[in-house]
Each structure stands twice: as C-alpha cells, then as structure tokens.
Design a protein around this motif. Structure first.
Motif, short mmCIF file in Angstrom:
data_model
loop_
_atom_site.label_atom_id
_atom_site.label_comp_id
_atom_site.label_asym_id
_atom_site.label_seq_id
_atom_site.Cartn_x
_atom_site.Cartn_y
_atom_site.Cartn_z
N SER A 59 -5.44 -0.33 4.03
CA SER A 59 -6.56 0.60 4.12
C SER A 59 -6.15 1.94 4.75
N PHE A 92 0.03 -5.35 13.81
CA PHE A 92 0.04 -5.96 12.47
C PHE A 92 0.46 -4.93 11.44
N ASN A 137 -10.14 -2.72 0.64
CA ASN A 137 -9.18 -2.78 1.75
C ASN A 137 -9.90 -2.93 3.09
N GLU A 138 -11.04 -2.23 3.24
CA GLU A 138 -11.76 -2.28 4.52
C GLU A 138 -12.38 -3.66 4.74
N ARG A 180 -9.80 -6.20 5.72
CA ARG A 180 -9.43 -6.05 7.13
C ARG A 180 -10.44 -6.77 8.03
N LEU A 187 -10.06 -10.59 7.69
CA LEU A 187 -8.88 -11.10 8.40
C LEU A 187 -9.15 -11.22 9.89
N GLU A 235 -2.21 -14.69 8.93
CA GLU A 235 -2.77 -13.36 8.70
C GLU A 235 -1.90 -12.57 7.72
N THR A 236 -0.58 -12.69 7.86
CA THR A 236 0.31 -11.99 6.93
C THR A 236 0.13 -12.51 5.50
N ALA A 273 -3.30 -11.53 4.16
CA ALA A 273 -3.38 -10.09 3.89
C ALA A 273 -2.74 -9.78 2.55
N GLU A 274 -1.56 -10.34 2.30
CA GLU A 274 -0.86 -10.05 1.04
C GLU A 274 -1.64 -10.60 -0.16
N ASN A 292 -4.86 -8.54 -0.60
CA ASN A 292 -4.54 -7.21 -1.16
C ASN A 292 -4.25 -7.32 -2.65
N GLU A 349 -6.20 -5.32 -5.49
CA GLU A 349 -5.49 -4.33 -6.31
C GLU A 349 -5.30 -4.77 -7.75
#
Lengths: 112, 149
Positions: free
Chosen positions: A24, A53, B18-19, B22, B25, B46-47, B50-51, B54, B58
């Motif tokens: 973001s 992070f 994306n927001e 976040r 997460l 979390e990693t 996140a991937e 995303n 996307e």
C-alpha cells in the motif's frame, strides 16, 4: 510515506518513520526516495530501525530506489529488525546491499 | 470431530485492496496472539498471508478494488492452516508458481524488483494447495506452528 533525510558528513541518512513498507506504500516510498536522494551525498544509508514488516512489494521498492540512484552512487541499509532481515535473507537480497547493524556503523564505514 | 488436529478455528472477511489487506493482517495477528501463537509463527504467517493476499488483490481481482476475500484460520499442535477464498480470476493453468530464487549476481539495472512473493510463500510453508470451483479460488497454506521454548 514519512521519510526523513539528514546529512552526516558525506553520508545522507534516510530514516523510515513507519512500521511497514508494504504494497500500500511501495510506490510512495520509491517516489519519496527519489526526491530525497536526487541531490546531496553519493552515499545514502537507509535506516530501517523502525520498520517491523516488509513484503515483496516493499522489497522491490527498495531495490527500485537503489536502481534509480544509478551506478555511481550507493545505497546501504542499516538497523534491520529481525523480521525484515529474514525477508532479505530468504530472497537472497541480502547479497545485493551492504547491511550495517546500526546507523552509526554505516557512518563510520562511510568516513573511512 | 472432523478436524481433531486443530484446536481453534476462526474466519475473517476482507475486501481486495492494499489498505484492507493491511487491516486484515493486523486483526489476524492480534487474534493469533490471543490464542498464544508464538512470535516466530506469527511473523511467518504474516509474511505468507501478505504475499498471498497481495496476489489475490493484484491478479485474481486484477486490481479491481473491493472483491470479497475470506480467510479461515485453523490452529493446531505443530501446524497452523489458512484457507483463503476469493471470487476472482483463476490462477493461470491452475498451476502454483514454484518460487525460484532470483539471480542477484547481475548488473544493477537488471536486479529483480519483483517475483519474491512465491519464493517467500514456498520457503515459509510446509504445504500449499490450490482448488478452483464455480465459486472461485481456494488457496490452502499450512505452516509449522512453532511452540514456545
């Protein structure tokens, strides 16, 4: 994206005042880095001490920031927190950057 | 009991942006901590999430904001499993990327700026499965649940 640039001798230290560099904010990060490194010292140290992070987009943005600085200038990293350090190691990008334990270490090296 | 190996489970919903990812997460990590999941496991989770999230934002939703995403979490002894459901486009060829390490010994202007996501997912998970049906995509990510020392 809150970045702060301070010049110490021949080193431009850019501190990231944020806990995350993720998808973001990746584009804002890259643009802010361009603005802060366009002029001033050729040696830039990115202080990641507050960043807890980073995702692959954030990692890509740091690589892009180094590429847009060109061959004659350097971007080092300093003060990686454990989770950020792990992402650099797993992606092998720790071999691309000089990484310093803390900002003072990065300054010492720059002066020597 | 169909899932005797898992002692806790909960589901969270989010939207593709994306927001929102976040925010999701952060909420997820708080819940994991409430259930006593250790910091190393929380960090890896979390990693990985996140991937994967995303990628859903996307690619599955092709950056069209607001598509629904659901994350089901199952916490067990020794393992933690996340099932991510979305209604976006399928993964091309229904084949998950292997996540090859990138060549970093290249000139500056050829350094990779992307392609790290699946490398991180593969490194940090013990298994990844993908199913597609008429409702959408279902990605299952299993990680070791490292217990407290």
């Amino acid at each position: 994206m809150d970045l702060q640039s301070t010049t110490h001798g021949t080193t431009n230290i850019v501190s990231v005042n944020a806990e995350r560099i993720d998808a973001s904010v990746a584009i804002q990060f890259k643009d802010a880095m361009r603005a802060l490194t366009e002029e001033g010292p050729d040696h830039v140290v990115l202080d990641l001490g507050l960043v807890k992070f980073i995702d692959s987009s954030g990692l890509g943005a740091i690589v892009a920031a180094m590429k847009q600085m060109g061959k004659d200038r350097t971007l080092d990293l300093a003060a990686l927190t454990p989770d950020v350090d792990k992402v650099f190691r797993l992606t092998r990008m720790d071999s691309v950057f000089a990484i310093h334990g803390d900002v003072d270490g990065a300054k010492t090296r720059a002066a020597g | 009991m169909t899932h005797a190996r898992f002692s806790h489970q909960f589901t969270m919903s989010s939207l593709a942006s994306n927001e929102e990812v976040r925010i999701l997460l952060r909420r997820l990590r708080e819940r994991l901590q409430e259930f006593g999941v250790t910091e190393p496991t929380c960090a890896s989770a979390e990693t990985v999430l996140a991937e994967a999230l995303n990628n859903i934002t996307e690619h599955a939703y092709a950056d069209q904001q607001g598509g629904p995403i659901e994350v089901n979490t199952e916490i067990g002894m020794g393992k933690i499993r996340f099932t991510l459901c979305d209604r976006g486009m399928p993964i091309p060829g229904a084949r998950l990327p292997r996540g090859k390490p990138q060549d970093t010994q290249v000139p500056l202007d050829e350094l990779p700026e992307g392609g790290f996501g699946w490398l991180l997912i593969r490194d940090l998970t013990s298994s990844v499965t993908y199913d597609r049906d008429e409702d959408g995509n279902r990605l299952t990510l299993t990680l070791p649940n490292v217990s407290a020392a």
